[in-house]
Write a protein that holds these residues in place. Structure first.
Motif, PDB file in Angstrom:
ATOM      1  N   TRP A 255       0.830  -1.207   0.000  1.00 52.70           N
ATOM      2  CA  TRP A 255       0.000   0.000   0.000  1.00 52.70           C
ATOM      3  C   TRP A 255       0.867   1.261   0.000  1.00 52.70           C
ATOM      4  O   TRP A 255       0.483   2.271  -0.567  1.00 52.70           O
ATOM      5  N   ARG A 256       2.037   1.195   0.615  1.00 51.46           N
ATOM      6  CA  ARG A 256       2.956   2.335   0.509  1.00 51.46           C
ATOM      7  C   ARG A 256       3.409   2.490  -0.939  1.00 51.46           C
ATOM      8  O   ARG A 256       3.502   3.598  -1.462  1.00 51.46           O
ATOM      9  N   ASP A 257       3.674   1.362  -1.618  1.00 53.39           N
ATOM     10  CA  ASP A 257       4.103   1.411  -3.026  1.00 53.39           C
ATOM     11  C   ASP A 257       2.987   1.923  -3.942  1.00 53.39           C
ATOM     12  O   ASP A 257       3.258   2.540  -4.971  1.00 53.39           O
ATOM     13  N   ALA A 258       1.729   1.668  -3.573  1.00 51.24           N
ATOM     14  CA  ALA A 258       0.603   2.099  -4.405  1.00 51.24           C
ATOM     15  C   ALA A 258       0.263   3.566  -4.198  1.00 51.24           C
ATOM     16  O   ALA A 258      -0.481   4.159  -4.979  1.00 51.24           O
ATOM     17  N   SER A 259       0.821   4.172  -3.152  1.00 50.18           N
ATOM     18  CA  SER A 259       0.506   5.564  -2.830  1.00 50.18           C
ATOM     19  C   SER A 259       1.550   6.500  -3.418  1.00 50.18           C
ATOM     20  O   SER A 259       2.680   6.103  -3.679  1.00 50.18           O
ATOM     21  N   THR A 260       1.156   7.747  -3.614  1.00 53.22           N
ATOM     22  CA  THR A 260       2.101   8.727  -4.141  1.00 53.22           C
ATOM     23  C   THR A 260       1.715  10.131  -3.692  1.00 53.22           C
ATOM     24  O   THR A 260       0.536  10.429  -3.473  1.00 53.22           O
ATOM     25  N   LEU A 261       2.709  10.965  -3.552  1.00 55.52           N
ATOM     26  CA  LEU A 261       2.526  12.408  -3.386  1.00 55.52           C
ATOM     27  C   LEU A 261       3.336  13.031  -4.517  1.00 55.52           C
ATOM     28  O   LEU A 261       4.549  13.150  -4.415  1.00 55.52           O
ATOM     29  N   SER A 262       2.680  13.365  -5.584  1.00 59.15           N
ATOM     30  CA  SER A 262       3.369  13.855  -6.785  1.00 59.15           C
ATOM     31  C   SER A 262       2.748  15.153  -7.258  1.00 59.15           C
ATOM     32  O   SER A 262       1.555  15.387  -7.080  1.00 59.15           O
ATOM     33  N   ASP A 263       3.558  15.983  -7.866  1.00 62.62           N
ATOM     34  CA  ASP A 263       3.013  17.137  -8.571  1.00 62.62           C
ATOM     35  C   ASP A 263       3.732  17.254  -9.916  1.00 62.62           C
ATOM     36  O   ASP A 263       4.867  16.811 -10.061  1.00 62.62           O
ATOM     37  N   TYR A 264       3.022  17.782 -10.868  1.00 66.65           N
ATOM     38  CA  TYR A 264       3.550  17.920 -12.221  1.00 66.65           C
ATOM     39  C   TYR A 264       3.348  19.364 -12.652  1.00 66.65           C
ATOM     40  O   TYR A 264       2.221  19.838 -12.689  1.00 66.65           O
ATOM     41  N   HIS A 265       4.423  20.057 -12.939  1.00 64.64           N
ATOM     42  CA  HIS A 265       4.347  21.453 -13.361  1.00 64.64           C
ATOM     43  C   HIS A 265       4.497  21.486 -14.883  1.00 64.64           C
ATOM     44  O   HIS A 265       5.522  21.057 -15.422  1.00 64.64           O
TER      45      HIS A 265
END
Length: 198
Positions: free
Chosen positions: A128-138
């Motif tokens: 579940w840690r691998d399936a999660s993300t905190l990402s942003d795309y500029h």
């Protein structure tokens, strides 16, 4: 499942601008019907406050009595719709304050959910840690292109197939989707950028 939605008027937006009400509505939508007492326990407030907020939500059509539950002593509530659609551009300039307050409350609730998820992350199984993300795309786009992209993302999530409720490996999983111009880089109607005159 067909999603039902409500597009609130200005008075409805004002009612939803209270963080407790917005959290309460979210709980009823996600976890199902509840009593004022059980909601009070989950929200850490007293039953009187919960009952007041439920009546406010009911007055604006967000929640209704769950007539299939209860025994005369307990009043059960359920969400009247599965989602709220709010036009981010008010029809009248004088309605802007209500929209701004509602959007601010939504941002607070999303931030609280994100913070809770981050705090829980170390306790999660690896998958579940691998399936999660905190990402942003500029990216550099026009307003028209940005709207087209956000529309595609909304369509993708609306068409998302949920895994079977009986699947023991399936859990509730949250996708938070925010899209906005980088703060301080777009001039407003008064020529202000990020609170400074441009």
């Amino acid at each position: 499942m067909d999603l039902t939605s409500i597009t609130p008027d200005v008075a409805g937006l004002k009612a939803l601008s209270h963080p407790t009400r917005l959290r309460m509505l979210g709980l009823l939508r996600i976890d199902g019907p509840a009593t004022a007492t059980s909601l009070a326990t989950r929200l850490g407030i007293n039953t009187g406050q919960t009952s007041y907020h439920l009546r406010q939500l009911a007055d604006h059509g967000f929640v209704v009595d769950d007539e299939e539950r209860g025994n005369g002593r307990e009043r059960w509530w359920k969400a009247a719709h599965q989602s709220t659609l709010a036009n981010t551009v008010p029809r009248k300039p004088e309605d802007q304050d209500a929209m701004d307050a509602y959007i601010q409350t939504v941002a607070v609730i999303y931030t609280q959910q994100l913070q809770a998820a981050v705090e829980e992350m170390p306790l999660l199984p690896t998958e579940w840690r691998d399936a999660s993300t905190l990402s942003d795309y500029h990216v550099r786009v026009t307003a028209k292109h940005a709207e087209a992209l956000t529309t595609k993302m909304h369509e993708l999530f609306m068409e998302l197939r949920e895994d079977d409720e009986d699947d023991p490996d399936a859990v509730d999983f949250v996708f938070q989707f925010q899209a906005f111009p980088r703060p301080g880089h777009v001039s407003g109607p008064a020529g202000q950028v990020g609170g400074e005159e441009s």
